[in-house]
Design a protein around this motif. Structure first.
Motif, PDB file in Angstrom:
ATOM      1  N   THR A  60      35.709  16.170  -4.754  1.00 14.97           N
ATOM      2  CA  THR A  60      37.129  15.844  -4.619  1.00 14.97           C
ATOM      3  C   THR A  60      37.313  14.380  -4.239  1.00 14.97           C
ATOM      4  OG1 THR A  60      37.282  16.381  -2.263  1.00 14.97           O
ATOM      5  CG2 THR A  60      37.618  18.210  -3.828  1.00 14.97           C
ATOM      6  N   ILE A  61      38.502  13.884  -4.501  1.00 20.42           N
ATOM      7  CA  ILE A  61      38.848  12.508  -4.126  1.00 20.42           C
ATOM      8  C   ILE A  61      38.682  12.340  -2.615  1.00 20.42           C
ATOM      9  CG2 ILE A  61      40.705  10.799  -4.039  1.00 20.42           C
ATOM     10  CD1 ILE A  61      39.914  11.262  -6.885  1.00 20.42           C
ATOM     11  N   LYS A  62      39.134  13.319  -1.859  1.00 20.24           N
ATOM     12  CA  LYS A  62      39.030  13.247  -0.398  1.00 20.24           C
ATOM     13  C   LYS A  62      37.574  13.171   0.045  1.00 20.24           C
ATOM     14  CE  LYS A  62      40.531  15.177   3.976  1.00 20.24           C
ATOM     15  NZ  LYS A  62      39.877  14.083   4.639  1.00 20.24           N
ATOM     16  N   GLN A  63      36.708  14.000  -0.547  1.00 19.86           N
ATOM     17  CA  GLN A  63      35.285  13.968  -0.203  1.00 19.86           C
ATOM     18  C   GLN A  63      34.673  12.606  -0.520  1.00 19.86           C
ATOM     19  OE1 GLN A  63      34.170  17.366  -2.607  1.00 19.86           O
ATOM     20  NE2 GLN A  63      33.694  18.585  -0.783  1.00 19.86           N
ATOM     21  N   ALA A  65      36.298   9.735  -0.712  1.00 20.58           N
ATOM     22  CA  ALA A  65      36.873   8.773   0.233  1.00 20.58           C
ATOM     23  C   ALA A  65      36.169   8.874   1.586  1.00 20.58           C
ATOM     24  CB  ALA A  65      38.374   9.013   0.378  1.00 20.58           C
ATOM     25  N   ASP A  66      35.945  10.091   2.041  1.00 23.11           N
ATOM     26  CA  ASP A  66      35.238  10.286   3.317  1.00 23.11           C
ATOM     27  C   ASP A  66      33.800   9.776   3.227  1.00 23.11           C
ATOM     28  OD1 ASP A  66      37.516  11.432   4.370  1.00 23.11           O
ATOM     29  OD2 ASP A  66      36.777  13.504   4.201  1.00 23.11           O
ATOM     30  N   SER A  71      39.833   4.539   1.449  1.00 24.90           N
ATOM     31  CA  SER A  71      41.053   5.321   1.237  1.00 24.90           C
ATOM     32  C   SER A  71      40.971   6.062  -0.100  1.00 24.90           C
ATOM     33  CB  SER A  71      42.280   4.412   1.235  1.00 24.90           C
ATOM     34  OG  SER A  71      42.299   3.613   0.056  1.00 24.90           O
ATOM     35  N   GLU A  72      41.781   7.098  -0.228  1.00 31.28           N
ATOM     36  CA  GLU A  72      41.828   7.846  -1.485  1.00 31.28           C
ATOM     37  C   GLU A  72      42.319   6.954  -2.620  1.00 31.28           C
ATOM     38  OE1 GLU A  72      43.676  11.726  -1.224  1.00 31.28           O
ATOM     39  OE2 GLU A  72      42.681  12.134   0.684  1.00 31.28           O
ATOM     40  N   ARG A  73      43.230   6.055  -2.334  1.00 33.51           N
ATOM     41  CA  ARG A  73      43.736   5.131  -3.352  1.00 33.51           C
ATOM     42  C   ARG A  73      42.605   4.227  -3.858  1.00 33.51           C
ATOM     43  NH1 ARG A  73      49.047   1.532  -2.662  1.00 33.51           N
ATOM     44  NH2 ARG A  73      49.794   2.478  -4.571  1.00 33.51           N
ATOM     45  N   LYS A  76      40.392   6.253  -6.138  1.00 29.15           N
ATOM     46  CA  LYS A  76      41.032   6.457  -7.452  1.00 29.15           C
ATOM     47  C   LYS A  76      40.911   5.205  -8.315  1.00 29.15           C
ATOM     48  CE  LYS A  76      44.327   9.913  -5.849  1.00 29.15           C
ATOM     49  NZ  LYS A  76      45.734  10.209  -5.557  1.00 29.15           N
TER      50      LYS A  76
END
Length: 126
Positions: A60-63, A65-66, A71-73, A76
């Motif tokens: 996932t994007i969140k994973q 980013a972490d 940041s998620e942006r 992306k």
């Protein structure tokens, strides 16, 4: 502080191919490619393979980013950069499900031998 000795084990790490270091991609795209390459190695080991025989990653994007402490942006933007460069393909899995991500290697990249045994650089961290 620990000095490296002859028999010092490596800490968990993310592989970063030499072609990415020499590329003109952003540092975030380079780091994300390394993170995706690491996940691809785990997917190979786990047998996450498409009908065509291509290894994919579900991340996932969140994973991401972490994992990169970004940041998620930013993630992306880096994903778009990698996709526009032809280094990844994202395949939608449906509403609210993470995409399948297929990692690509550019033509002419020198490949090393596959690792022997069950060695995976990040498995201690996961």
């Amino acid at each position: 502080m620990i000095y490296f000795k002859k028999d010092t084990a490596l800490p968990p790490f993310i592989p970063l191919p030499r072609f990415m270091i020499a590329s003109e991609h952003s540092i975030n795209a380079k780091l994300l490619y390394g993170l995706l390459l690491n996940r691809t190695m785990l997917s190979q080991k786990s047998g996450w393979v498409s009908e065509d025989g291509n290894v994919y990653v579900i991340y996932t994007i969140k994973q991401m980013a972490d994992g990169l402490n970004r940041s998620e942006r930013t993630v992306k933007t880096a994903l778009n950069e990698l996709e526009n460069a032809g280094l990844i393909t994202r395949v939608r899995q449906g509403w609210n499900r993470a995409n399948r991500i297929f990692l690509h290697l550019p033509d002419g990249v020198q490949l090393s031998s596959p690792p022997e045994g069950n060695i995976c650089p990040m498995e201690v961290q996961e």
